[in-house]
Design a protein around this motif. Structure first.
Motif, PDB file in Angstrom:
ATOM      1  N   ASP A   1       0.734  -1.218  -0.026  1.00 20.20           N
ATOM      2  CA  ASP A   1       0.026   0.128   0.013  1.00 20.20           C
ATOM      3  C   ASP A   1       0.962   1.284   0.057  1.00 20.20           C
ATOM      4  O   ASP A   1       0.393   2.125  -0.627  1.00 20.20           O
ATOM      5  N   ARG A   2       2.134   1.287   0.755  1.00 15.56           N
ATOM      6  CA  ARG A   2       3.195   2.469   0.530  1.00 15.56           C
ATOM      7  C   ARG A   2       3.424   2.759  -0.952  1.00 15.56           C
ATOM      8  O   ARG A   2       3.278   3.756  -1.135  1.00 15.56           O
ATOM      9  N   SER A   3       3.739   1.575  -1.799  1.00 14.41           N
ATOM     10  CA  SER A   3       3.704   1.883  -3.031  1.00 14.41           C
ATOM     11  C   SER A   3       2.732   2.437  -3.908  1.00 14.41           C
ATOM     12  O   SER A   3       3.069   3.403  -4.568  1.00 14.41           O
ATOM     13  N   ILE A   4       1.489   1.977  -3.493  1.00  9.89           N
ATOM     14  CA  ILE A   4       0.348   2.617  -4.300  1.00  9.89           C
ATOM     15  C   ILE A   4       0.445   4.075  -3.889  1.00  9.89           C
ATOM     16  O   ILE A   4       0.185   4.864  -4.775  1.00  9.89           O
ATOM     17  N   VAL A   5       0.455   4.623  -2.578  1.00  7.75           N
ATOM     18  CA  VAL A   5       0.418   5.892  -2.017  1.00  7.75           C
ATOM     19  C   VAL A   5       1.567   6.793  -2.705  1.00  7.75           C
ATOM     20  O   VAL A   5       1.215   7.960  -3.462  1.00  7.75           O
ATOM     21  N   THR A   6       2.640   6.252  -2.723  1.00  6.75           N
ATOM     22  CA  THR A   6       3.816   7.016  -3.507  1.00  6.75           C
ATOM     23  C   THR A   6       3.476   7.172  -4.990  1.00  6.75           C
ATOM     24  O   THR A   6       3.743   8.170  -5.320  1.00  6.75           O
ATOM     25  N   ILE A   7       3.231   6.300  -5.777  1.00  3.18           N
ATOM     26  CA  ILE A   7       3.200   6.040  -7.045  1.00  3.18           C
ATOM     27  C   ILE A   7       1.827   7.114  -7.324  1.00  3.18           C
ATOM     28  O   ILE A   7       2.072   8.019  -8.221  1.00  3.18           O
ATOM     29  N   SER A   8       0.855   7.026  -6.652  1.00  3.16           N
ATOM     30  CA  SER A   8      -0.142   7.839  -6.878  1.00  3.16           C
ATOM     31  C   SER A   8       0.120   9.456  -6.657  1.00  3.16           C
ATOM     32  O   SER A   8      -0.544  10.305  -7.481  1.00  3.16           O
ATOM     33  N   ALA A   9       0.708   9.833  -5.706  1.00  6.83           N
ATOM     34  CA  ALA A   9       1.072  11.146  -5.197  1.00  6.83           C
ATOM     35  C   ALA A   9       1.971  11.734  -6.303  1.00  6.83           C
ATOM     36  O   ALA A   9       1.746  12.851  -6.844  1.00  6.83           O
ATOM     37  N   LEU A  10       2.967  10.721  -6.705  1.00  8.36           N
ATOM     38  CA  LEU A  10       3.990  11.229  -7.811  1.00  8.36           C
ATOM     39  C   LEU A  10       3.223  11.591  -8.991  1.00  8.36           C
ATOM     40  O   LEU A  10       3.375  12.782  -9.458  1.00  8.36           O
ATOM     41  N   VAL A  11       2.444  10.801  -9.659  1.00  9.69           N
ATOM     42  CA  VAL A  11       1.612  10.999 -10.684  1.00  9.69           C
ATOM     43  C   VAL A  11       0.768  12.152 -10.551  1.00  9.69           C
ATOM     44  O   VAL A  11       0.508  13.190 -11.554  1.00  9.69           O
ATOM     45  N   GLY A  12       0.075  12.273  -9.220  1.00 10.45           N
ATOM     46  CA  GLY A  12      -0.856  13.441  -9.056  1.00 10.45           C
ATOM     47  C   GLY A  12      -0.151  14.727  -9.057  1.00 10.45           C
ATOM     48  O   GLY A  12      -0.632  15.853  -9.486  1.00 10.45           O
ATOM     49  N   SER A  13       1.193  14.836  -8.609  1.00 12.91           N
ATOM     50  CA  SER A  13       1.971  15.984  -8.588  1.00 12.91           C
ATOM     51  C   SER A  13       2.655  16.257  -9.922  1.00 12.91           C
ATOM     52  O   SER A  13       3.403  17.333  -9.930  1.00 12.91           O
ATOM     53  N   GLY A  14       2.521  15.351 -10.922  1.00 15.50           N
ATOM     54  CA  GLY A  14       3.191  15.232 -12.076  1.00 15.50           C
ATOM     55  C   GLY A  14       4.595  15.014 -12.262  1.00 15.50           C
ATOM     56  O   GLY A  14       5.229  15.272 -13.308  1.00 15.50           O
ATOM     57  N   ILE A  15       5.151  14.142 -11.186  1.00  8.82           N
ATOM     58  CA  ILE A  15       6.490  13.653 -11.423  1.00  8.82           C
ATOM     59  C   ILE A  15       6.584  12.393 -12.172  1.00  8.82           C
ATOM     60  O   ILE A  15       6.100  11.392 -11.695  1.00  8.82           O
ATOM     61  N   LEU A  16       6.900  12.719 -13.417  1.00  6.98           N
ATOM     62  CA  LEU A  16       7.053  11.387 -14.401  1.00  6.98           C
ATOM     63  C   LEU A  16       8.416  11.159 -14.771  1.00  6.98           C
ATOM     64  O   LEU A  16       8.726  10.721 -16.128  1.00  6.98           O
TER      65      LEU A  16
ATOM     66  N   ILE B   1       7.776   2.466  -9.467  1.00  5.40           N
ATOM     67  CA  ILE B   1       6.712   1.239 -10.065  1.00  5.40           C
ATOM     68  C   ILE B   1       7.681   0.013  -9.854  1.00  5.40           C
ATOM     69  O   ILE B   1       7.215  -1.075  -9.521  1.00  5.40           O
ATOM     70  N   GLU B   2       8.969   0.109 -10.021  1.00  5.23           N
ATOM     71  CA  GLU B   2       9.751  -1.472  -9.859  1.00  5.23           C
ATOM     72  C   GLU B   2       9.743  -1.730  -8.464  1.00  5.23           C
ATOM     73  O   GLU B   2       9.681  -2.977  -8.073  1.00  5.23           O
ATOM     74  N   ASN B   3       9.649  -0.700  -7.713  1.00  3.60           N
ATOM     75  CA  ASN B   3       9.618  -1.123  -6.014  1.00  3.60           C
ATOM     76  C   ASN B   3       8.313  -1.936  -5.748  1.00  3.60           C
ATOM     77  O   ASN B   3       8.255  -2.591  -5.042  1.00  3.60           O
ATOM     78  N   ALA B   4       7.391  -1.221  -6.310  1.00  2.64           N
ATOM     79  CA  ALA B   4       5.878  -1.603  -6.223  1.00  2.64           C
ATOM     80  C   ALA B   4       5.499  -3.042  -6.699  1.00  2.64           C
ATOM     81  O   ALA B   4       5.112  -4.164  -5.936  1.00  2.64           O
ATOM     82  N   LYS B   5       6.373  -3.408  -7.528  1.00  4.18           N
ATOM     83  CA  LYS B   5       6.352  -4.902  -8.367  1.00  4.18           C
ATOM     84  C   LYS B   5       7.103  -5.600  -7.085  1.00  4.18           C
ATOM     85  O   LYS B   5       6.425  -6.868  -7.084  1.00  4.18           O
ATOM     86  N   LYS B   6       8.171  -5.442  -6.650  1.00  2.00           N
ATOM     87  CA  LYS B   6       8.946  -6.155  -5.288  1.00  2.00           C
ATOM     88  C   LYS B   6       7.900  -6.171  -4.295  1.00  2.00           C
ATOM     89  O   LYS B   6       8.093  -7.331  -3.634  1.00  2.00           O
ATOM     90  N   ASN B   7       7.075  -5.128  -3.983  1.00  2.00           N
ATOM     91  CA  ASN B   7       6.277  -5.148  -2.895  1.00  2.00           C
ATOM     92  C   ASN B   7       5.036  -5.700  -3.139  1.00  2.00           C
ATOM     93  O   ASN B   7       4.035  -5.562  -2.425  1.00  2.00           O
ATOM     94  N   GLY B   8       4.814  -6.617  -4.173  1.00  2.00           N
ATOM     95  CA  GLY B   8       3.707  -7.288  -4.371  1.00  2.00           C
ATOM     96  C   GLY B   8       2.623  -6.768  -5.013  1.00  2.00           C
ATOM     97  O   GLY B   8       1.537  -7.297  -5.251  1.00  2.00           O
ATOM     98  N   VAL B   9       2.652  -5.621  -5.601  1.00  2.00           N
ATOM     99  CA  VAL B   9       1.593  -5.013  -6.574  1.00  2.00           C
ATOM    100  C   VAL B   9       1.749  -5.526  -8.068  1.00  2.00           C
ATOM    101  O   VAL B   9       2.602  -5.638  -8.647  1.00  2.00           O
ATOM    102  N   THR B  10       0.680  -6.190  -8.137  1.00  2.00           N
ATOM    103  CA  THR B  10       0.469  -7.155  -9.422  1.00  2.00           C
ATOM    104  C   THR B  10       0.582  -6.256 -10.794  1.00  2.00           C
ATOM    105  O   THR B  10      -0.028  -5.143 -10.641  1.00  2.00           O
ATOM    106  N   ARG B  11       0.569  -6.969 -11.974  1.00  2.00           N
ATOM    107  CA  ARG B  11       0.537  -6.198 -13.218  1.00  2.00           C
ATOM    108  C   ARG B  11      -1.236  -5.882 -13.347  1.00  2.00           C
ATOM    109  O   ARG B  11      -1.192  -4.481 -13.629  1.00  2.00           O
ATOM    110  N   ALA B  12      -1.953  -6.602 -12.888  1.00  2.00           N
ATOM    111  CA  ALA B  12      -3.304  -6.375 -12.932  1.00  2.00           C
ATOM    112  C   ALA B  12      -3.756  -5.140 -12.347  1.00  2.00           C
ATOM    113  O   ALA B  12      -4.318  -4.367 -12.494  1.00  2.00           O
ATOM    114  N   GLU B  13      -3.103  -5.131 -10.816  1.00  2.00           N
ATOM    115  CA  GLU B  13      -3.375  -4.107 -10.092  1.00  2.00           C
ATOM    116  C   GLU B  13      -2.700  -2.727 -10.622  1.00  2.00           C
ATOM    117  O   GLU B  13      -3.410  -1.678 -10.484  1.00  2.00           O
ATOM    118  N   MET B  14      -1.535  -2.959 -11.158  1.00  2.00           N
ATOM    119  CA  MET B  14      -0.813  -1.603 -11.553  1.00  2.00           C
ATOM    120  C   MET B  14      -1.596  -1.087 -12.698  1.00  2.00           C
ATOM    121  O   MET B  14      -1.598   0.147 -12.818  1.00  2.00           O
TER     122      MET B  14
END
Length: 258
Positions: free
Chosen positions: A76-91, A99-112
């Protein structure tokens, strides 16, 4: 006979007590335990130039905040961080790292895929288009597994109630597409996690209107606990800035103190 009955009763009592202790031990073993997150990027890249920033990055943001994953999971921390960065326009490359970290932390392709699709609505289509190529690089070869059971339909009428006469097409997209389709695919990305995506994106974008309070309230209804919300906003302080976190805490206190 009496001796046999007593012996049998004692044996049953011992068996029950043993089972009870086993169950209690199992419950204890199922408790979430924090996993220490070790980060060295700050000192490796900026240790000589900005040593205090390097320390805050390695020892505080990762060594403390990310390490409280017994309260808010790494997933969930990975989801928070990615969503905040995208919302802030950090691309930039930092987003790809997360995103790589999210994959390591169990965020699946379908979830991403669902996270970015939802961000398209809350952060804007151009940002979603910019994120998908990074996600394809990271997840490209992974199996795309979608659960067979259907999600729970999310009924929404706010669009038609407020804008039906003035902007009927927008009302349709809001009620029937964003909620009737996207939010309703909660068999892929849970309502709990969709709320995390939305709240984080709004804070990242600096949206501090009634819309944010409404989505924090939705998050509470979707099972995001007070402890989790506090951790979400604390983490967002580092990724979106302290003033935004202060503003968000004002709404969160109102919602969770009700």
């Amino acid at each position: 006979m009496l001796k046999k009955f007593i012996a049998a009763s004692l044996a049953a009592g011992i068996f029950f007590t043993t089972n009870l202790l086993t169950l209690e031990a199992a419950e204890v073993s199922n408790e979430k335990k924090a996993v220490k997150v070790v980060q060295t990027a700050g000192r490796e890249r900026l240790g000589d130039f900005a040593p205090e920033f390097a320390r805050y990055n390695d020892d505080i943001l990762f060594g403390e905040v990310w390490s409280r994953n017994d309260i808010l999971s790494l997933h969930d921390r990975s989801i928070v961080t990615i969503s905040a960065l995208v919302g802030s326009g950090i691309l930039d490359s930092s987003l790809k790292f997360h995103i790589e970290n999210a994959k390591k932390n169990g965020v699946t392709r379908a979830e991403m895929v669902e996270i970015i699709t939802q961000l398209g609505f809350y952060a804007g289509w151009p940002k979603a288009w910019a994120v998908f190529p990074m996600a394809k690089e990271v997840y490209g070869g992974d199996d795309f597994v979608i659960p067979e059971n259907e999600g729970e339909f999310q009924k929404q009428t706010a669009g038609r109630d407020r804008l039906g006469d003035f902007a009927p097409d927008f009302a349709h997209y809001n009620d029937d597409i964003l909620f009737g389709e996207v939010w309703s695919r909660n068999n892929i990305l849970s309502l709990h996690d969709r709320s995390i995506v939305t709240v984080s994106a709004l804070i990242g974008a600096g949206i501090f209107t009634s819309a944010l309070k409404s989505h924090i309230n939705n998050a509470k209804n979707h099972g995001v606990t007070k402890a989790e919300m506090v951790e979400i906003i604390t983490q967002l302080a580092f990724y979106t800035g302290w003033p935004k976190a202060w503003a968000a805490f004002g709404f969160a206190k109102e919602v969770y103190n009700d």
